[in-house]
Design an enzyme around this catalytic site. Structure first.
Site, short mmCIF file in Angstrom:
data_model
loop_
_atom_site.label_atom_id
_atom_site.label_comp_id
_atom_site.label_asym_id
_atom_site.label_seq_id
_atom_site.Cartn_x
_atom_site.Cartn_y
_atom_site.Cartn_z
N GLY A 1 5.68 4.57 -8.79
CA GLY A 1 6.40 3.34 -9.07
C GLY A 1 5.50 2.12 -9.00
CG HIS A 2 3.61 0.92 -5.33
ND1 HIS A 2 3.80 1.96 -4.45
CD2 HIS A 2 4.24 -0.14 -4.76
CE1 HIS A 2 4.49 1.55 -3.41
NE2 HIS A 2 4.77 0.27 -3.57
N GLY B 1 0.81 -1.20 0.00
CA GLY B 1 0.00 0.00 0.00
C GLY B 1 0.85 1.26 0.00
NE ARG C 1 10.75 1.62 5.31
CZ ARG C 1 10.37 0.42 4.91
NH1 ARG C 1 10.49 0.10 3.63
NH2 ARG C 1 9.87 -0.46 5.76
#
EC number: 6.3.2.1
Length: 286
Positions: A43-44, A38, A195
């Site tokens: 990028g995801h 999640g 992050r």
């Protein structure tokens, strides 16, 4: 309630997930799978978009896996943004989101766990995060068994993880094609990561130095420069930029062992910057 084939869940029910996917596959449709924790970024979404080109249906999982976080890591603080994630997946055209509970993923008081091969798992990130890749392998195997996709895709930013998952699929003889996507980067070269939001504005301005060091080191290796000198210089450059370097390594891109001439090679690095632990890697033409 049976899900409409074009409706993005989320579904929390394993039986419902399986019924829907099996019905697609019974109709001859190829199902692709994108596992995530999640807090989705570009990028995801690029992984989802890439898999939509080779698959008829795309399933995305959202599960923050407790077994891959160490005792002093950020499991409790890891960002959870389910509503925004589902909105982004719907807009992109994903077909289904699998959002299991911890009890679904680890139903036993002492659940079976996968032990990742030491040669791949106990080096680089694994040296600083013992047990991390056992947790990754365990949850990915569970997800593969639940979703039973025809293909799955992973980003090359987590290159060590990608090699371990490929080995997992071979070792368990899973009939799943593993695809990969080159690291998706910000305009200034920083690898996209959930992050990155831990970085302050000042740290974010310095963060691209990690990729710059990899790029310059790879170019120097291609020119035949001395590795020990380049490694020391890279550590110094990262320290000067405010990082706490953990590793900068030149490895085989197939085994993570000693690089061999004529075989694929990779530079890999990890460093802390403030509260964030950043990783990156780059192919080496040497």
């Amino acid at each position: 309630m049976k899900l409409s084939p074009m409706k993005l869940g989320p579904t929390h029910d394993l039986a419902e997930l399986r019924r829907t996917i099996r019905s697609w596959q019974a109709d001859g449709q190829r199902v692709g799978f994108v596992p995530t924790m999640g807090n989705l970024h570009a990028g995801h979404l690029a992984l989802v978009d890439r898999l939509r080109k080779s698959c008829d249906r795309v399933v995305t999982s959202i599960f923050v896996n407790p077994t891959q976080f160490g005792p002093n890591e950020d499991f409790a603080a890891y960002p959870r943004t389910l509503e925004a994630d589902l909105a982004a997946l719907t807009e992109l055209g994903a077909d289904l989101a699998w959002v299991p509970s911890v009890e679904t993923m680890y139903p036993l008081a002492e659940s079976f766990m996968v032990r990742a091969p030491k040669a791949l798992a106990d080096t680089l990130c694994g040296a600083d995060r013992p047990g991390h890749f056992d947790g990754v392998a365990s949850v990915v195997l569970r997800l593969f068994l639940q979703v039973a996709p025809d293909a799955a895709i992973f980003g090359e930013k987590d290159f060590q993880q990608l090699l371990i998952i490929r080995e997992l699929v071979r070792d368990y003889a899973l009939d799943i094609d593993i695809e990969s996507l080159p690291t998706v980067r910000e305009v200034d070269g920083l690898a996209m990561s959930s992050r990155n939001q831990y970085l302050s504005a000042e740290e974010r301005a310095r963060a691209p130095a990690l990729h710059a060091v990899l790029r310059e080191t790879a170019a120097a290796l291609a020119e035949g420069d001395d590795w020990a000198t380049l490694q020391r210089r890279g550590f110094e450059r990262l320290s000067d930029a405010g990082f706490e370097p953990q590793y900068l390594e030149w490895r085989s891109a197939e085994t993570l062992g000693v690089p061999e001439a004529g075989r694929p090679q990779r530079l890999l690095a990890a460093a802390r910057l403030g509260k964030a632990r950043l990783i990156d890697n780059l192919a080496v033409d040497a």
